[in-house]
Design an enzyme around this catalytic site. Structure first.
Site, PDB file in Angstrom:
ATOM      1  N   LYS A  82       0.811  -1.222   0.000  1.00 13.95           N
ATOM      2  CA  LYS A  82       0.000   0.000   0.000  1.00 13.95           C
ATOM      3  C   LYS A  82       0.843   1.269   0.000  1.00 13.95           C
ATOM      4  O   LYS A  82       0.402   2.324  -0.438  1.00 13.95           O
ATOM      5  CB  LYS A  82      -0.955   0.019   1.196  1.00 13.95           C
ATOM      6  CG  LYS A  82      -0.340   0.417   2.546  1.00 13.95           C
ATOM      7  CD  LYS A  82      -1.462   0.718   3.542  1.00 13.95           C
ATOM      8  CE  LYS A  82      -1.002   1.204   4.889  1.00 13.95           C
ATOM      9  NZ  LYS A  82      -0.254   0.241   5.690  1.00 13.95           N
ATOM     10  N   HIS A 212       1.988  -3.743  14.708  1.00 14.22           N
ATOM     11  CA  HIS A 212       2.518  -2.610  13.948  1.00 14.22           C
ATOM     12  C   HIS A 212       2.594  -1.440  14.925  1.00 14.22           C
ATOM     13  O   HIS A 212       1.577  -1.032  15.467  1.00 14.22           O
ATOM     14  CB  HIS A 212       1.607  -2.276  12.770  1.00 14.22           C
ATOM     15  CG  HIS A 212       2.250  -1.358  11.764  1.00 14.22           C
ATOM     16  ND1 HIS A 212       2.802  -0.141  12.114  1.00 14.22           N
ATOM     17  CD2 HIS A 212       2.449  -1.491  10.442  1.00 14.22           C
ATOM     18  CE1 HIS A 212       3.308   0.430  11.042  1.00 14.22           C
ATOM     19  NE2 HIS A 212       3.118  -0.363  10.003  1.00 14.22           N
ATOM     20  N   SER A 215       3.238   3.992  11.800  1.00 11.87           N
ATOM     21  CA  SER A 215       4.133   4.289  10.688  1.00 11.87           C
ATOM     22  C   SER A 215       5.013   5.484  11.011  1.00 11.87           C
ATOM     23  O   SER A 215       4.537   6.530  11.449  1.00 11.87           O
ATOM     24  CB  SER A 215       3.315   4.564   9.429  1.00 11.87           C
ATOM     25  OG  SER A 215       4.170   4.530   8.318  1.00 11.87           O
ATOM     26  N   GLY A 253       6.812   0.501  10.223  1.00  9.54           N
ATOM     27  CA  GLY A 253       7.102   1.656  11.063  1.00  9.54           C
ATOM     28  C   GLY A 253       8.505   2.201  10.883  1.00  9.54           C
ATOM     29  O   GLY A 253       8.821   3.256  11.419  1.00  9.54           O
ATOM     30  N   GLU A 287       7.092  -6.026   8.005  1.00 10.39           N
ATOM     31  CA  GLU A 287       6.273  -5.479   6.913  1.00 10.39           C
ATOM     32  C   GLU A 287       6.648  -4.030   6.632  1.00 10.39           C
ATOM     33  O   GLU A 287       5.804  -3.132   6.707  1.00 10.39           O
ATOM     34  CB  GLU A 287       4.785  -5.555   7.275  1.00 10.39           C
ATOM     35  CG  GLU A 287       4.253  -6.949   7.468  1.00 10.39           C
ATOM     36  CD  GLU A 287       2.864  -6.949   8.100  1.00 10.39           C
ATOM     37  OE1 GLU A 287       2.341  -5.869   8.443  1.00 10.39           O
ATOM     38  OE2 GLU A 287       2.302  -8.035   8.250  1.00 10.39           O
ATOM     39  N   PRO A 288       7.921  -3.765   6.313  1.00 11.81           N
ATOM     40  CA  PRO A 288       8.312  -2.370   6.065  1.00 11.81           C
ATOM     41  C   PRO A 288       7.685  -1.839   4.779  1.00 11.81           C
ATOM     42  O   PRO A 288       7.668  -2.529   3.762  1.00 11.81           O
ATOM     43  CB  PRO A 288       9.832  -2.459   5.919  1.00 11.81           C
ATOM     44  CG  PRO A 288      10.076  -3.863   5.437  1.00 11.81           C
ATOM     45  CD  PRO A 288       9.029  -4.705   6.103  1.00 11.81           C
ATOM     46  N   GLY A 289       7.156  -0.639   4.847  1.00  9.42           N
ATOM     47  CA  GLY A 289       6.660   0.039   3.647  1.00  9.42           C
ATOM     48  C   GLY A 289       7.491   1.286   3.435  1.00  9.42           C
ATOM     49  O   GLY A 289       8.357   1.363   2.566  1.00  9.42           O
ATOM     50  N   ASP A 331      -0.327  11.826   5.447  1.00  6.82           N
ATOM     51  CA  ASP A 331       0.857  11.182   6.027  1.00  6.82           C
ATOM     52  C   ASP A 331       1.728  12.179   6.792  1.00  6.82           C
ATOM     53  O   ASP A 331       2.883  11.882   7.096  1.00  6.82           O
ATOM     54  CB  ASP A 331       1.655  10.503   4.899  1.00  6.82           C
ATOM     55  CG  ASP A 331       2.698   9.535   5.443  1.00  6.82           C
ATOM     56  OD1 ASP A 331       2.367   8.768   6.364  1.00  6.82           O
ATOM     57  OD2 ASP A 331       3.843   9.564   4.962  1.00  6.82           O
ATOM     58  N   ASP A 360      -9.685  24.048  -5.176  1.00  8.22           N
ATOM     59  CA  ASP A 360     -10.011  24.036  -3.751  1.00  8.22           C
ATOM     60  C   ASP A 360      -8.921  24.753  -2.966  1.00  8.22           C
ATOM     61  O   ASP A 360      -7.733  24.541  -3.206  1.00  8.22           O
ATOM     62  CB  ASP A 360     -10.115  22.576  -3.294  1.00  8.22           C
ATOM     63  CG  ASP A 360     -10.502  22.467  -1.826  1.00  8.22           C
ATOM     64  OD1 ASP A 360     -10.786  23.508  -1.198  1.00  8.22           O
ATOM     65  OD2 ASP A 360     -10.513  21.341  -1.315  1.00  8.22           O
ATOM     66  N   TYR A 388       3.353   6.633   0.491  1.00 10.04           N
ATOM     67  CA  TYR A 388       1.990   7.142   0.682  1.00 10.04           C
ATOM     68  C   TYR A 388       1.788   8.448  -0.094  1.00 10.04           C
ATOM     69  O   TYR A 388       1.377   9.457   0.470  1.00 10.04           O
ATOM     70  CB  TYR A 388       1.689   7.298   2.183  1.00 10.04           C
ATOM     71  CG  TYR A 388       1.986   6.029   2.945  1.00 10.04           C
ATOM     72  CD1 TYR A 388       1.174   4.908   2.758  1.00 10.04           C
ATOM     73  CD2 TYR A 388       3.091   5.906   3.782  1.00 10.04           C
ATOM     74  CE1 TYR A 388       1.459   3.719   3.408  1.00 10.04           C
ATOM     75  CE2 TYR A 388       3.373   4.713   4.431  1.00 10.04           C
ATOM     76  CZ  TYR A 388       2.550   3.631   4.240  1.00 10.04           C
ATOM     77  OH  TYR A 388       2.835   2.448   4.872  1.00 10.04           O
TER      78      TYR A 388
HETATM   79  C1  LIG Z   1       0.774   0.243   6.387  1.00  9.69           C
HETATM   80  C2  LIG Z   1       1.173  -1.045   6.958  1.00  9.69           C
HETATM   81  C3  LIG Z   1       2.513  -1.437   6.950  1.00  9.69           C
HETATM   82  C4  LIG Z   1       3.638  -0.537   6.490  1.00  9.69           C
HETATM   83  O1  LIG Z   1       3.924   0.415   7.437  1.00  9.69           O
HETATM   84  P1  LIG Z   1       5.191   1.387   7.288  1.00  9.69           P
HETATM   85  O2  LIG Z   1       5.083   2.257   8.465  1.00  9.69           O
HETATM   86  O3  LIG Z   1       5.068   2.085   5.986  1.00  9.69           O
HETATM   87  O4  LIG Z   1       6.403   0.539   7.352  1.00  9.69           O
HETATM   88  C5  LIG Z   1       2.812  -2.685   7.423  1.00  9.69           C
HETATM   89  N1  LIG Z   1       1.858  -3.518   7.877  1.00  9.69           N
HETATM   90  C6  LIG Z   1       0.565  -3.179   7.906  1.00  9.69           C
HETATM   91  C7  LIG Z   1      -0.429  -4.149   8.400  1.00  9.69           C
HETATM   92  C8  LIG Z   1       0.179  -1.932   7.456  1.00  9.69           C
HETATM   93  O5  LIG Z   1      -1.108  -1.591   7.505  1.00  9.69           O
END
Ligand SMILES: *Cc1c(COP(=O)(O)O)cnc(C)c1O
Length: 412
Positions: A82, A212, A215, A253, A287-289, A331, A360, A388
Site C-alpha cells: 500500500k 505494527h 508508521s 514503522g 512489513e516495512p513500507g 501522512d 479548492d 503514501y
Molecule cells: C501500512 C502497513 C505497513 C507498512 O507500514 P510502514 O510504516 O510504511 O512501514 C505494514 N503492515 C501493515 C499491516 C500496514 O497496515
C-alpha cells in the site's frame, strides 16, 4: 543489481542511468545527483511533456534492502504494498528476495501475484477483510492473514478455512509515530486469550502473532514492549493447548535515511534474543513500507501560475494535495521544496505560498515559506516522496494523479 533490472515490473520500463553523488551513498543523501537527473529529464523533454513527474531511484531500494539484511539478518521483509505499489518497486523488491504484505490479494488492485511472486510470499495483513476478498485469497492460495476480532474468525472459517492466522496485537503506546494505527487495529492484552480460543473453536490454525507500532515511529523502544507482548501471546496459545506458533511479524514503522533504523534494529535484535531466544524455529518477518519507498522517490513540480502581493509571492504548481502531495494531509509530510535552479548565498527570498492546481483552497502545499523569486515554468523539487504519495492520490477536479509521469532510474 542485474536481477533487479530484468525483474518483471522493471524490465519493460526505460531505466535512466545516472551517477550518484559522493562516495558513501548509503543512507547519505544523493540529492545533488538526483537534481542533475531531473534537469536533464526536463532539458530533453518537449515543452508539451513538461509537467510534474517523479524520479524513482531503484539503486536506493537495492541499498536499503542490503542495509536491512545487514541490520536485521533474521527478519525477512514483506514489503507493504500500500505504501507505493509501483510495479518497478514491487519487481525490484521481489528480485531482491522480499515477500509482500497485501491488504487485498486481487491482482488488479495490488499486482504482486501478477509479477510472478508466489502466493506463499504474500501475507494478507489486513485484519478486517470483505468476504469476496477472502474468497479470492482462497482461490489464489494466499493462506496467511491477520485478525483481531471474533467476527473475523467466523468470516475466515466460512470463506477461507484453510487460511492460517496471525493474531494482530496492539503494541505499547509511546512510539510517537507519524501515523498511529493502534486506534484502529490490534487486540488488547485482555482480548488475546478470547481471540485465541475463538480460532481454536473454529478449527483455524493460529500460526503466530503480528503487530505494527505505527508508521514512522520515532521512539523505537516500542518494539521492545511489542516483542514481549507477542511472546506472552505465544505462551497463552501454548497454555490453551494450541499447536506451537511459528511466525512472529514485527510489522512496519521503520524510517530510512537516519540513525532511527539502526536503533530500531538493535532494539528488535535484542528483544528477539531475550524473548524468542528459546524458540529458534520461529520465523520472524517484518512489513516495512515507508523504509523502502520514501527516500527512493523525488518529485519535480512545475510552477504554472504566480501572483505578487507586495512582498508576498504566491505560486501555483502542477501537483498538490489531491495528487501525490496528498501525503501532506494523509501522512503528515512536511514539504520543503527547493528550487531546481538552486539558491545562491545571499539571494533575496520572499515569504511564499505554494498552491496545488485544483480549485479548492485546501489544495495548499506550503505557506509562509521563504524562497527566492520563482517564475512560471520554473521547477520545485520535493525529496522523500515515495511513501503514501501516488498510492493515495485522486482524480479530483480533472487532475489525475496517475498522469504524473514516473521515471525509473538507477544510480551507480
Ligand atoms: C501500512 C502497513 C505497513 C507498512 O507500514 P510502514 O510504516 O510504511 O512501514 C505494514 N503492515 C501493515 C499491516 C500496514 O497496515
Amino acid at each position: 543489481m542485474q536481477a533487479v533490472l530484468v525483474a518483471p515490473g522493471v524490465k519493460d520500463r526505460k531505466v535512466l542511468a545516472f551517477k550518484r553523488g559522493g562516495d558513501a551513498p548509503l543512507l547519505k543523501d544523493n540529492k545533488d545527483a538526483v537534481t542533475g537527473l531531473i534537469r536533464s529529464i526536463i532539458a530533453t523533454s518537449s515543452p508539451a511533456q513538461r509537467s510534474a513527474f517523479h524520479v524513482l531511484d531503484l539503486a536506493r531500494i537495492v541499498d536499503l534492502y542490503r542495509a536491512w539484511r545487514r541490520a536485521l539478518p533474521d527478519v525477512r521483509p514483506y514489503y507493504a504494498v500500500k505504501c507505493n505499489p509501483d510495479p518497478a518497486v514491487l519487481g525490484a523488491l521481489a528480485a531482491l528476495g522480499s515477500g509482500f504484505d497485501c491488504a487485498n490479494p486481487n491482482i488488479r488492485r495490488q499486482p504482486v501475484l501478477a509479477l510472478g511472486v508466489p502466493a506463499r510470499d504474500v501475507v494478507y495483513a489486513n485484519p478486517c477483510k470483505p468476504e469476496a476478498h477472502l474468497e479470492y485469497a482462497a482461490g489464489v492460495g494466499v493462506n496467511l492473514t491477520t485478525y483481531d476480532s471474533e467476527a473475523e474468525v467466523d468470516k475466515i472459517r466460512r470463506c477461507h478455512p484453510a487460511c492460517e492466522l496471525l493474531l494482530r496485537i496492539k503494541g505499547p503506546e509511546g512510539g510517537e509515530a507519524r501515523v498511529d494505527l493502534g486506534t484502529k487495529y490490534g487486540a488488547h492484552a485482555d482480548e488475546v486469550v478470547p481471540l485465541l480460543r475463538a480460532a481454536q473453536r473454529a478449527g483455524l490454525r493460529v500460526a503466530g502473532v503480528s503487530f505494527h507500532v505505527g508508521s514512522g515511529a520515532s521512539r523505537v523502544d516500542v518494539y521492545r514492549g511489542a516483542v514481549a507482548a507477542a511472546r506472552a501471546a505465544f505462551d497463552a496459545a501454548a497454555e490453551l493447548g494450541m499447536p506451537p506458533m511459528r511466525v512472529l511479524d514485527v510489522g512496519g514503522g521503520f524510517v530510512a535515511g537516519g540513525p532511527t533504523f539502526q536503533k530500531a534494529a538493535e532494539v528488535i535484535n535484542d528483544a528477539l534474543a531475550r524473548h524468542f531466544g528459546d524458540l529458534p524455529c520461529v520465523e520472524v518477518i517484518g512489513e516495512p513500507g515507508r523504509y523502502f519507498a520514501e527516500t527512493a522517490v523525488t518529485l519535480a513540480a512545475r510552477v504554472i501560475g504566480k501572483r505578487v502581493r507586495g512582498e508576498v509571492r504566491e505560486y501555483w504548481i502542477d501537483d498538490g494535495v489531491y495528487g501525490s502531495l496528498n501525503c501532506i494531509l494523509m501522512d503528515h509530510y512536511v514539504p520543503r521544496p527547493r528550487p531546481l535552479a538552486g539558491t545562491s548565498p545571499g539571494e533575496k527570498t520572499y515569504t511564499s505560498t505554494v498552491f496545488g492546481p485544483t480549485c479548492d483552497s485546501l489544495d495548499t502545499v506550503v505557506t509562509g515559506y521563504e524562497m527566492p523569486e520563482m517564475n512560471v515554468g520554473d521547477w520545485l523539487v520535493f525529496d522523500d516522496m515515495g511513501a503514501y504519495t501516488t498510492a493515495a492520490g485522486s482524480k479530483f477536479n480533472g487532475f489525475d494523479t496517475s498522469d504524473i509521469n514516473i521515471y525509473v532510474a538507477y544510480s551507480s
